[in-house]
Every structure is written in structure tokens, then in C-alpha cells.
Design a protein around this motif. Structure first.
Motif, PDB file in Angstrom:
ATOM      1  N   MET A  76       0.824  -1.209   0.000  1.00 16.94           N
ATOM      2  CA  MET A  76       0.000   0.000   0.000  1.00 16.94           C
ATOM      3  C   MET A  76       0.858   1.259   0.000  1.00 16.94           C
ATOM      4  N   LEU A  77       1.925   1.272   0.810  1.00 19.14           N
ATOM      5  CA  LEU A  77       2.807   2.438   0.861  1.00 19.14           C
ATOM      6  C   LEU A  77       3.488   2.693  -0.487  1.00 19.14           C
ATOM      7  N   VAL A  80       0.876   4.119  -2.889  1.00 16.36           N
ATOM      8  CA  VAL A  80       0.614   5.535  -2.607  1.00 16.36           C
ATOM      9  C   VAL A  80       1.779   6.393  -3.086  1.00 16.36           C
ATOM     10  N   LYS A  81       3.003   5.939  -2.818  1.00 10.58           N
ATOM     11  CA  LYS A  81       4.188   6.705  -3.232  1.00 10.58           C
ATOM     12  C   LYS A  81       4.228   6.887  -4.748  1.00 10.58           C
ATOM     13  N   ASN A  83       1.703   6.790  -6.866  1.00  7.93           N
ATOM     14  CA  ASN A  83       0.516   7.420  -7.441  1.00  7.93           C
ATOM     15  C   ASN A  83       0.141   8.749  -6.796  1.00  7.93           C
ATOM     16  N   MET A  84       0.940   9.216  -5.869  1.00  7.38           N
ATOM     17  CA  MET A  84       0.639  10.465  -5.179  1.00  7.38           C
ATOM     18  C   MET A  84       0.528  11.635  -6.157  1.00  7.38           C
ATOM     19  N   THR A  87      -2.895  12.810  -7.467  1.00  5.07           N
ATOM     20  CA  THR A  87      -3.865  13.500  -6.616  1.00  5.07           C
ATOM     21  C   THR A  87      -3.585  14.998  -6.529  1.00  5.07           C
TER      22      THR A  87
END
Length: 89
Positions: A76-77, A80-81, A83-84, A87
Motif C-alpha cells: 500500500m505504501l 501511494v508513493k 501514485n501520489m 492527486t
């Protein structure tokens, strides 16, 4: 193009397990503009750069101080890293 879109959306959807690329090969005569777009976005990237970048980002998440991080949390981390940037505006 708008006529092609209307005709395409009026058709029944193909089964989930059907090959989208095959559909566009069979229907490129009816929807030439849409088929060109589909060919562009359904093709696989020709390089491994994205996967190499993903693997090179792992040491930034997993290190000696985070050696007890559960695999699902680490995944998950990393997700997120990578695909940040999507956002941010």
C-alpha cells in the motif's frame, strides 16, 4: 466521430472475459476513429521503465528501520508513493 460514439454506446457490451483488442480488430471498419484510439490505449508499453522505477522505489519504503512492516502495508505504501502525483493539481 460523434456518430461512431453513439453507435458504439448503443451496442451491447462484450463479456468481461472477451479480449478488447480482438473486438477492435473485428470492428475497426465500423468505428475507425474509435479503433485508432483503442489501439493507442490498449497496447502494452514497449519498455520496462515503469516497472524498473517501481522496483527502484522499494528501498525508499522498506529499510532496516521498517523491517517488520507487513507485506500488504508495504504494498500500500509503495502504491501511494507511486501514485501520489495523480492527486495533486
Amino acid at each position: 466521430m460523434s456518430e461512431q460514439l453513439e453507435s458504439f454506446f448503443a451496442e451491447a457490451t462484450i463479456p468481461r472475459n472477451a479480449a478488447a483488442v480482438r473486438y477492435w480488430q473485428d470492428h475497426h471498419q465500423r468505428f475507425p476513429a474509435l479503433a485508432r484510439i483503442a489501439r493507442k490505449y490498449l497496447c502494452a508499453p514497449c519498455t520496462s521503465v515503469d516497472s524498473e522505477r517501481l522496483f527502484s522505489s522499494v528501498p525508499h519504503v522498506l529499510d532496516e528501520k521498517r523491517n517488520r512492516l507487513a507485506p500488504d502495508k508495504a504494498e500500500m505504501l509503495i502504491f501511494v508513493k507511486k501514485n501520489m502525483h495523480l492527486t495533486r493539481k
